[in-house]
Design a protein around this motif. Structure first.
Motif, mmCIF file in Angstrom:
data_model
loop_
_atom_site.group_PDB
_atom_site.id
_atom_site.type_symbol
_atom_site.label_atom_id
_atom_site.label_comp_id
_atom_site.label_asym_id
_atom_site.label_seq_id
_atom_site.Cartn_x
_atom_site.Cartn_y
_atom_site.Cartn_z
ATOM 1 N N VAL A 16 0.801 -1.103 0.022
ATOM 2 C CA VAL A 16 -0.166 -0.056 0.114
ATOM 3 C C VAL A 16 1.181 0.867 0.384
ATOM 4 C CG1 VAL A 16 -1.737 -1.217 0.685
ATOM 5 C CG2 VAL A 16 -0.315 0.231 2.661
ATOM 6 N N PRO A 17 -0.163 2.147 -0.481
ATOM 7 C CA PRO A 17 1.286 3.672 -0.034
ATOM 8 C C PRO A 17 1.670 4.074 0.979
ATOM 9 C CG PRO A 17 -0.623 3.935 -1.408
ATOM 10 C CD PRO A 17 -0.613 2.521 -0.907
ATOM 11 N N GLY A 18 2.789 5.062 0.980
ATOM 12 C CA GLY A 18 3.240 5.339 2.030
ATOM 13 C C GLY A 18 2.422 5.909 3.075
ATOM 14 N N SER A 19 2.484 6.099 3.959
ATOM 15 C CA SER A 19 1.935 6.535 5.228
ATOM 16 C C SER A 19 1.322 8.483 5.528
ATOM 17 C CB SER A 19 2.301 6.835 6.464
ATOM 18 O OG SER A 19 1.297 6.956 7.903
ATOM 19 N N LYS A 20 0.377 9.465 5.400
ATOM 20 C CA LYS A 20 0.032 9.994 4.437
ATOM 21 C C LYS A 20 0.157 10.711 6.510
ATOM 22 C CE LYS A 20 -4.054 12.042 6.494
ATOM 23 N NZ LYS A 20 -5.235 12.470 6.854
ATOM 24 N N SER A 21 0.285 10.119 7.452
ATOM 25 C CA SER A 21 0.218 10.766 8.779
ATOM 26 C C SER A 21 2.195 11.168 8.583
ATOM 27 C CB SER A 21 0.487 10.085 9.816
ATOM 28 O OG SER A 21 -1.585 9.813 10.104
ATOM 29 N N TYR A 22 2.629 9.852 8.453
ATOM 30 C CA TYR A 22 4.047 10.108 9.006
ATOM 31 C C TYR A 22 4.625 11.022 7.240
ATOM 32 C CZ TYR A 22 5.894 6.731 12.218
ATOM 33 O OH TYR A 22 6.151 6.288 13.477
ATOM 34 N N THR A 23 4.162 10.804 6.120
ATOM 35 C CA THR A 23 4.587 11.697 5.407
ATOM 36 C C THR A 23 4.570 13.612 5.673
ATOM 37 O OG1 THR A 23 4.186 10.067 3.160
ATOM 38 C CG2 THR A 23 4.261 12.458 2.684
ATOM 39 N N ASN A 24 3.399 13.523 5.730
ATOM 40 C CA ASN A 24 2.726 14.987 6.701
ATOM 41 C C ASN A 24 3.612 15.865 7.516
ATOM 42 O OD1 ASN A 24 1.641 16.265 4.285
ATOM 43 N ND2 ASN A 24 -0.211 16.102 5.117
ATOM 44 N N ARG A 25 3.771 14.925 8.471
ATOM 45 C CA ARG A 25 5.177 15.137 10.014
ATOM 46 C C ARG A 25 6.817 15.062 8.793
ATOM 47 N NH1 ARG A 25 0.581 12.936 11.354
ATOM 48 N NH2 ARG A 25 0.121 12.991 14.167
ATOM 49 N N ALA A 26 6.826 14.456 8.279
ATOM 50 C CA ALA A 26 8.251 14.676 7.467
ATOM 51 C C ALA A 26 8.131 15.683 7.093
ATOM 52 C CB ALA A 26 8.173 13.366 6.414
ATOM 53 N N LEU A 27 7.486 16.381 6.368
ATOM 54 C CA LEU A 27 7.626 17.723 5.767
ATOM 55 C C LEU A 27 7.737 18.725 6.523
ATOM 56 C CD1 LEU A 27 5.402 16.700 3.084
ATOM 57 C CD2 LEU A 27 7.812 17.270 2.439
ATOM 58 N N ILE A 28 6.270 18.486 7.931
ATOM 59 C CA ILE A 28 7.095 19.385 8.312
ATOM 60 C C ILE A 28 7.774 20.144 8.755
ATOM 61 C CG2 ILE A 28 5.572 20.413 10.375
ATOM 62 C CD1 ILE A 28 3.972 21.090 8.539
ATOM 63 N N THR A 29 8.673 18.508 9.446
ATOM 64 C CA THR A 29 10.039 19.064 10.356
ATOM 65 C C THR A 29 11.298 19.023 8.824
ATOM 66 O OG1 THR A 29 9.237 16.649 10.704
ATOM 67 C CG2 THR A 29 11.141 17.484 10.917
ATOM 68 N N ILE A 171 -1.642 18.314 19.423
ATOM 69 C CA ILE A 171 -0.585 17.812 20.471
ATOM 70 C C ILE A 171 0.514 18.342 19.459
ATOM 71 C CG2 ILE A 171 0.859 16.915 21.967
ATOM 72 C CD1 ILE A 171 -2.891 17.124 22.765
ATOM 73 N N SER A 172 0.478 17.395 18.555
ATOM 74 C CA SER A 172 1.169 17.638 17.643
ATOM 75 C C SER A 172 1.896 18.234 17.262
ATOM 76 C CB SER A 172 1.210 16.535 16.407
ATOM 77 O OG SER A 172 0.441 14.755 16.823
ATOM 78 N N ALA A 173 1.006 19.111 16.647
ATOM 79 C CA ALA A 173 1.196 20.868 16.038
ATOM 80 C C ALA A 173 2.389 21.771 16.911
ATOM 81 C CB ALA A 173 -0.057 21.528 16.185
ATOM 82 N N ILE A 174 2.048 21.393 18.036
ATOM 83 C CA ILE A 174 3.083 22.365 19.059
ATOM 84 C C ILE A 174 4.265 21.050 19.612
ATOM 85 C CG2 ILE A 174 3.187 23.204 21.776
ATOM 86 C CD1 ILE A 174 -0.058 22.758 22.108
ATOM 87 N N LEU A 175 4.199 20.571 19.717
ATOM 88 C CA LEU A 175 5.225 19.690 19.561
ATOM 89 C C LEU A 175 6.155 19.799 18.255
ATOM 90 C CD1 LEU A 175 3.739 15.859 20.476
ATOM 91 C CD2 LEU A 175 5.068 17.508 22.102
ATOM 92 N N LEU A 176 5.703 20.596 17.035
ATOM 93 C CA LEU A 176 6.433 19.631 15.853
ATOM 94 C C LEU A 176 7.146 21.444 15.281
ATOM 95 C CD1 LEU A 176 4.195 18.094 13.678
ATOM 96 C CD2 LEU A 176 6.693 17.447 14.001
ATOM 97 N N ALA A 177 6.731 22.428 16.404
ATOM 98 C CA ALA A 177 6.821 23.598 16.181
ATOM 99 C C ALA A 177 7.826 24.101 17.585
ATOM 100 C CB ALA A 177 6.264 24.913 16.913
#
Length: 421
Positions: A16-29, A171-177
């Protein structure tokens, strides 16, 4: 509209395709990182392309190598290159929430908007939390929903309390920033945190980009100031939510499906779907490199799915073919997704002749033979993919607006079709 053809037992090995959740987290990081990052096996779908477009609008150099599902991002070192931007996030909740937090690190004025449904999705708790950390963020229309206006001058830091029962993405949004705040950031979670595994995934991505998060289980998180992300190569796992539809297909048809590339060490909460199917009567096997489900005699289940909300819709068609009722509990946050998913599931199962009861925090499904129906998808990708599974054992199941799967799984129906051979 597309009609699903019934099928005998399925026996297939799929990717199956790559994870959306991981892809978008990796892009922000990668956006915030110092140096170049390469995101491999990235999902290229509507939601991730929206994120990619937003990076471009912010002046970030990003190369998309579509045939290899590879993205090359030159990060900004925590300093947003442009001082003004208007971002359009369509209906991508991760984009709105993660970008809202990331843009507080800039120096200027930014706006994030979306389609009409996105303008109904709450974000006030995230706005309040960011403002307590020294940001200046408002809901433009004063209703706690997008469009969001960010008057950015950096993030001060400090301690913030935030409820955990609506969306873990806050929580994830604040963690990433947080690594780029002027002082340490301490997040205290009030109440029980929903969708815990998504926070684990966020912290995993941060670790792989060089930032350590101190934590007290799911109650408190501390991110030290003065560090920052370092560009790296990041391999995206296959998407566990996307895999769930194929595991469900095995359960519904009494067949066997193995998904490669997704193993028992994954932090994606939706890998627990194979355990749920096992409790209902399926057999399962796990390894480091694959997961496998083989159908059996299905029995209804009473289950709390607070940590696996994205596979509630996948479980619904499986429950239709089980013996005994299935009761799904503690998923009130589904009402704030692409659509009110609790009401949508109930409506469409009833349309197919299945006895279903709606509760504030979940549903009850009473097994009964479904009949032909035209299924409304509410422009919700998960409604389209999950209700297609009904058609594996029921004639005349037609899915309206099948194109909505572009959000996370563009070739879903083509891959489903391959199971017939």
């Amino acid at each position: 509209m597309i009609e699903i053809k019934p099928v005998d037992k399925i026996n297939a090995t799929v990717r199956v395709p790559g994870s959306k959740s991981y892809t978008n987290r990796a892009l922000i990081t990668a956006l915030l990182a110092n140096g170049e990052s390469v995101v491999k096996n990235a999902l290229l779908s509507e939601d991730t392309r929206v994120m990619i477009s937003c990076l471009g609008e912010l002046g970030i150099q990003i190369e998309v190598i579509a045939e290899e599902n590879r993205l090359i991002v030159k990060g900004c070192g925590g300093k947003i290159p442009v001082e003004r931007a208007g971002l359009f996030a369509r209906n991508a909740g991760t984009v709105v929430r993660f970008m809202t937090a990331a843009l507080t690190l800039g120096n200027g004025q930014y706006e994030i908007d979306g389609i009409e449904r996105m303008r109904q999705r709450p974000i006030q708790q995230l706005i309040d939390a960011l403002n307590k950390l020294g940001a200046n963020v408002v809901s433009r229309d004063g209703n706690g929903c997008p469009p969001v206006l960010i008057n950015a001058a950096g993030l001060r830091g400090g301690t913030v309390e935030i409820p955990g029962n609506i969306s873990s993405q806050y929580i994830s949004a604040i963690l990433l920033a947080a690594p780029y705040a002027d002082s340490d950031v301490r997040i205290v979670v009030i109440d029980e945190l929903a969708s815990k595994n998504y926070v684990d995934m966020t912290i995993d991505v941060m670790n792989r980009f060089g930032v350590v998060v101190e934590r007290d289980s799911y109650k408190e998180f501390i991110i030290k100031s003065g560090g920052g992300y370092k560009g790296c190569e990041f391999m995206v796992e296959p998407d566990a939510s996307g895999a769930s539809y194929f595991f469900a297909a095995a359960a519904i048809t009494g067949g066997k499906v193995r998904v490669e590339g997704l193993g028992d060490r994954s932090l994606q909460g939706d890998t627990k779907f194979v355990d749920i199917l096992s409790k209902m009567g399926c057999s399962m096997k796990k390894s480091r490199d694959w997961l496998e489900v083989e159908g059996g005699e299905l029995s209804g289940i009473d289950i709390d799915m607070n940590d696996t909300p994205d596979v509630v819709q996948t479980l619904a068609p499986v429950a239709v073919f089980a013996k005994g009722k299935t009761r799904i509990r503690n998923v009130r946050n589904l009402r704030f997704k692409e659509t009110d998913r609790i009401t949508a599931i109930v409506n469409e199962l009833k349309k197919a002749g299945v006895e279903t009861r709606e509760f504030e925090d979940g549903i009850e499904i009473v097994p009964s033979p479904p009949h032909s129906a035209e299924i409304s998808t509410y422009n919700d990708h998960r409604m389209a993919m999950s209700f297609a599974l009904l058609g594996l054992r029921t004639k005349g199941i037609k899915i309206k607006n099948p194109e909505c799967v572009e959000k996370t799984f563009p070739d879903f129906f083509e891959r489903l079709q391959k199971l017939y051979h």
